[in-house]
Motif scaffolding. Structure first.
Motif: not given
Ligand code: NAP
Length: 303
Positions: A46-53
């Motif tokens: 949940e903490n990588y930019p671009v994809e919320a999940h």
């Protein structure tokens, strides 16, 4: 001879492959297991930019496909040695040897064990180091998670959706992992917190039946009936085979600055196996970019 050999197909190594291929360098990625590294076991990033999940598996697969499409070669062999001979860097694997102008070690880390009796024998019979791999076997059963870092917290949250009861056992009364995840866990009725405690014994009849937990403050022991024990007590950097070319600190982490260079010219380190303050997916991929860029610069200095 390759331009760059990358040891490890986790997020750091595969990102390095993407950067090196985009600079038209020939790239061999050596990997002992499957692609993806540690992140493959994370259910939900949940903490990588671009994809919320995104699941760790999907993330790793996308990066792998991206690196392959750019022309990185992947060979699934375990690297066991690196030698520096003049401008040649020779990597020996369990099956052969390969040479390159530069090597990036992105081997990450392996599971730390609890060190209690029967732990190894009970792997696959109740003891696991991977909640997303094995959690499904414990639907509606009682499980315990040991550890206080983000892995333990995320494992407990994942298992809370499947299991009847999740005991979260931590040796202190404060968690090392993120407060946000602790708050989510506190809202789950089936998660029981066991603080200041360590697992001191595994009781089994073929499979795990219960665990003995010792309170560090009182010395009191309690038996908790569980079908599964998920061990999430951190990781050990996988650098042991490369100590002749890379300086290691007391805990086995490779010594390097933010430029990912090591004591040996043409040998770089990237990701969780090097000394750093923040070990996250985003810092691993950042290391991949930096190490590849530095390796490309280094190759440019060779005659
Ligand atoms: P970690 O942060 O090193 O935490 C290990 C935990 O295990 C600590 O709470 C430690 O207790 C405990 N521990 C260590 N040895 C123990 C033993 N022998 N018996 C009982 N408990 C023991 O490891 P991790 O949780 O695997 O995380 C590794 C790195 O990956 C961290 O930087 C973490 O933030 C990162 N990570 C990130 C994500 C994400 O971004 N979504 C997900 C997972 C992991 P003490 O606290 O008392 O030392």
């Amino acid at each position: 001879m390759y331009d760059i050999i990358i040891i490890g197909a986790g997020p750091a190594g595969m990102t390095a492959a993407i950067y090196a291929r985009r600079a038209s360098k020939s790239v061999l990625v050596l990997e002992a297991k499957g692609y993806g590294g540690q992140i493959i076991n994370t259910p939900d990033i949940e903490n990588y930019p671009v994809e919320a999940h995104i699941s760790g598996f999907d993330f790793a697969t996308k990066v792998y496909e991206q690196a392959k499409a750019l022309g990185a070669e992947f060979v699934f062999e375990k690297a066991v040695d690196i030698k520096a001979e003049g401008d040649e860097r020779i990597v020996t694997t369990t099956k052969g040897s390969y040479s390159a102008k530069a090597v990036i070690i992105a081997t990450g880390s392996e599971n730390r064990k609890l060190g209690v009796d029967n732990e190894d024998e009970l792997v696959g019979r109740g003891v696991s180091y991977c909640a997303t791999c094995d959690g499904n076997f414990f639907r509606k059963k009682k499980v315990a998670v040991v550890g206080g870092g983000n892995t333990a917290l995320e494992d407990a949250l994942y298992l809370a959706d499947l299991a009847d009861t999740v005991y979260l056992i931590h040796r202190r009364d404060e968690f090392r992992g993120d407060d946000a995840t602790v708050s989510q866990l506190k809202q789950r009725e089936n998660v029981k917190f066991v603080y200041n405690s360590t697992v001191t014994k595994l009781n089994a009849e073929k499979r795990l039946k219960s665990i003995e937990v010792t309170d560090k403050n009182t010395g009191e022991t309690t038996t908790i009936e569980v079908n599964g024990l998920f061990v999430a007590v951190g990781r050990i950097p996988e650098n042991q085979n490369f100590a002749s070319v890379v300086e290691l600190d007391r805990s086995g982490y490779a010594v390097s600055g933010e430029n990912c260079r090591t004591k040996t010219a043409g040998v770089f380190v990237a990701g969780d196996n090097r000394i750093k303050d923040v070990r996250q997916l985003v810092t691993a991929t950042a290391d991949g970019a930096v190490s590849a860029t530095e390796a490309i610069k280094y190759i440019g200095t060779l005659s």
